[in-house]
Design a protein around this motif. Structure first.
Motif, PDB file in Angstrom:
ATOM      1  N   LEU A   6       0.834  -1.197   0.000  1.00 42.32           N
ATOM      2  CA  LEU A   6       0.000   0.000   0.000  1.00 42.32           C
ATOM      3  C   LEU A   6       0.871   1.249   0.000  1.00 42.32           C
ATOM      4  N   VAL A   7       0.371   2.311  -0.602  1.00 45.58           N
ATOM      5  CA  VAL A   7       1.083   3.588  -0.632  1.00 45.58           C
ATOM      6  C   VAL A   7       0.148   4.672  -0.108  1.00 45.58           C
ATOM      7  N   SER A   8       0.583   5.382   0.915  1.00 47.79           N
ATOM      8  CA  SER A   8      -0.191   6.520   1.419  1.00 47.79           C
ATOM      9  C   SER A   8       0.531   7.813   1.057  1.00 47.79           C
ATOM     10  N   GLU A   9      -0.248   8.778   0.600  1.00 45.11           N
ATOM     11  CA  GLU A   9       0.304  10.052   0.155  1.00 45.11           C
ATOM     12  C   GLU A   9       0.166  11.103   1.245  1.00 45.11           C
ATOM     13  N   GLY A  10       1.160  11.986   1.327  1.00 43.51           N
ATOM     14  CA  GLY A  10       1.139  13.050   2.324  1.00 43.51           C
ATOM     15  C   GLY A  10       0.623  14.361   1.756  1.00 43.51           C
ATOM     16  N   GLY A  57       4.855  14.807   9.870  1.00 42.39           N
ATOM     17  CA  GLY A  57       3.702  14.636  10.753  1.00 42.39           C
ATOM     18  C   GLY A  57       2.590  13.857  10.066  1.00 42.39           C
ATOM     19  N   LYS A  58       2.272  14.234   8.830  1.00 40.50           N
ATOM     20  CA  LYS A  58       1.230  13.531   8.076  1.00 40.50           C
ATOM     21  C   LYS A  58       1.666  12.111   7.718  1.00 40.50           C
ATOM     22  N   ALA A  59       2.938  11.941   7.337  1.00 43.32           N
ATOM     23  CA  ALA A  59       3.436  10.597   6.994  1.00 43.32           C
ATOM     24  C   ALA A  59       3.365   9.672   8.204  1.00 43.32           C
ATOM     25  N   ASN A  69      -5.412   7.964   3.247  1.00 48.24           N
ATOM     26  CA  ASN A  69      -4.737   8.572   2.096  1.00 48.24           C
ATOM     27  C   ASN A  69      -4.036   7.544   1.215  1.00 48.24           C
ATOM     28  N   ILE A  70      -4.671   6.378   1.070  1.00 44.32           N
ATOM     29  CA  ILE A  70      -4.104   5.315   0.248  1.00 44.32           C
ATOM     30  C   ILE A  70      -4.338   5.613  -1.237  1.00 44.32           C
ATOM     31  N   VAL A  71      -3.279   5.497  -2.005  1.00 41.18           N
ATOM     32  CA  VAL A  71      -3.357   5.786  -3.441  1.00 41.18           C
ATOM     33  C   VAL A  71      -3.847   4.556  -4.218  1.00 41.18           C
ATOM     34  N   ASN A  72      -3.341   3.400  -3.893  1.00 38.21           N
ATOM     35  CA  ASN A  72      -3.712   2.152  -4.582  1.00 38.21           C
ATOM     36  C   ASN A  72      -4.746   1.381  -3.750  1.00 38.21           C
ATOM     37  N   LYS A  73      -5.917   1.937  -3.641  1.00 42.27           N
ATOM     38  CA  LYS A  73      -6.969   1.379  -2.788  1.00 42.27           C
ATOM     39  C   LYS A  73      -7.462   0.012  -3.259  1.00 42.27           C
ATOM     40  N   GLU A  74      -7.195  -0.311  -4.507  1.00 39.58           N
ATOM     41  CA  GLU A  74      -7.705  -1.572  -5.049  1.00 39.58           C
ATOM     42  C   GLU A  74      -7.150  -2.795  -4.346  1.00 39.58           C
ATOM     43  N   ILE A  75      -6.020  -2.649  -3.594  1.00 40.07           N
ATOM     44  CA  ILE A  75      -5.448  -3.815  -2.906  1.00 40.07           C
ATOM     45  C   ILE A  75      -5.717  -3.773  -1.400  1.00 40.07           C
ATOM     46  N   LEU A  76      -6.553  -2.838  -0.965  1.00 36.79           N
ATOM     47  CA  LEU A  76      -6.898  -2.791   0.461  1.00 36.79           C
ATOM     48  C   LEU A  76      -7.657  -4.048   0.879  1.00 36.79           C
TER      49      LEU A  76
END
Length: 320
Positions: free
Chosen positions: A94-98, A297-299, A313-320
């Motif tokens: 998963l990748v979360s964006e700040g 702080g956000k990260a 803030n997940i960018v690739n939500k399809e794999i959640l």
């Protein structure tokens, strides 16, 4: 879960107030950039969550294939070309964006511009060497400042220039130019006129597959005598090798740079560092305490939210 924070060059992350968010977590901080994927993977074998310091480390299929335990990448600021989302999705990471801010990069740009125009670093170094008034700089007043890219940073630079009594011309997308005209600034009808007209050009574009190498050697060679180029965006926006070649020919005559084709630079013999007409800073655009508190702080919040079972803030939500 083990959290690893990469590329803390200045060894300052533990001093940030927001670092207290991780006080109950197992945290490893790496201070030196490792560009070899195999060697980096050895350091990250037991890492579950990776916190990136902006774009200092490239994340791609080769590295991810060596990190089977990695579950989340938490990005400081916005995601850019250093992070391949498709590769992360392929490896179920998963990748979360700040969040970002234009303030520190805009202020750094203006400081670099002023120092390049006035040639202050050269005068300071000469004074330290026992010399007095070795050069003569210039003023921003009534110069024409060309801004390529009228996003958040470009808009701030235009306002700074206005306060200093400079003329402003904008180049960029049709949408950007329309916004600039609505804000009371001038635009040009072509890139060629933009490069021929401006006394100072400052670049504020995002690096994408469409903007890679968008500034050609032919563009730089159109610049005026005694012209200045400021680049605090990305070095890869300029055709590879073109800037050094053109500086040697005097077009532009001076440059203020915060970004480079290869980073970090530890080689004191780097060609740009040897040029007296070039002022270099070590990619400091976002490197400022308030920005670090905001970005990290956000990260850290995104990392903790994942640990607590509600990813944000997940960018690739399809794999959640």
């Amino acid at each position: 879960m083990k959290i690893t924070i990469l590329d803390d060059y200045q060894n300052v992350i533990k001093e940030l107030k927001c670092f207290d968010l991780l006080k109950e977590q197992l945290v490893q901080i790496r201070h030196h950039t490792e560009k070899n994927p195999e060697k980096l993977a050895e350091q990250l074998q037991d890492t579950d969550i990776l916190v990136l310091t902006r774009e200092r480390t490239k994340i791609d299929d080769r590295l991810l294939s060596l990190l089977p335990n990695l579950k989340l990448i938490s990005q400081t600021g916005k995601i850019s070309n250093h992070l391949n989302i498709s590769d992360c999705t392929k490896h179920k990471v998963l990748v979360s964006e700040g969040i970002g801010s234009p303030i520190a990069p805009a202020e750094l740009t203006w400081a670099l511009l002023m120092n390049t125009v006035r040639q202050l670093p050269q005068a300071i170094e000469a004074m330290k060497a026992g010399k007095w008034q070795i050069n003569i700089g210039n003023t921003v007043y009534e110069k024409t400042i060309g801004i390529w890219g009228y996003g958040k940073i470009g808009q701030l630079i235009a306002q700074y220039a206005k306060v200093f009594g400079a003329n402003v011309i904008i180049w960029g997308s049709e949408k950007s130019r329309a916004k600039a005209l609505a804000d009371g600034f001038s635009t040009t009808n072509s890139k060629e006129v933009f490069f021929k007209t401006a006394d100072i050009i400052t670049i504020h574009l995002r690096l994408t597959k469409d903007t890679l190498g968008i500034i050609r050697e032919t563009d730089l060679m159109r610049m005026k005598e005694n012209s200045i180029l400021i680049n605090t965006a990305r070095a890869e926006l300029i055709e590879k090798g073109a800037l050094v070649h053109c500086l040697k020919k005097g077009r532009p005559s001076f440059a203020g740079l915060d970004v480079y084709e290869e980073e970090p630079i530890y080689n004191r013999d780097n060609e740009l560092l040897k040029m007296p007409q070039v002022i270099c800073t070590p990619h400091l655009g976002y490197v400022e305490r308030n920005s670090y508190e905001r970005y990290f702080g956000k990260a850290f919040e995104n990392a903790l939210n994942y640990i607590n079972g509600h990813p944000t803030n997940i960018v690739n939500k399809e794999i959640l």
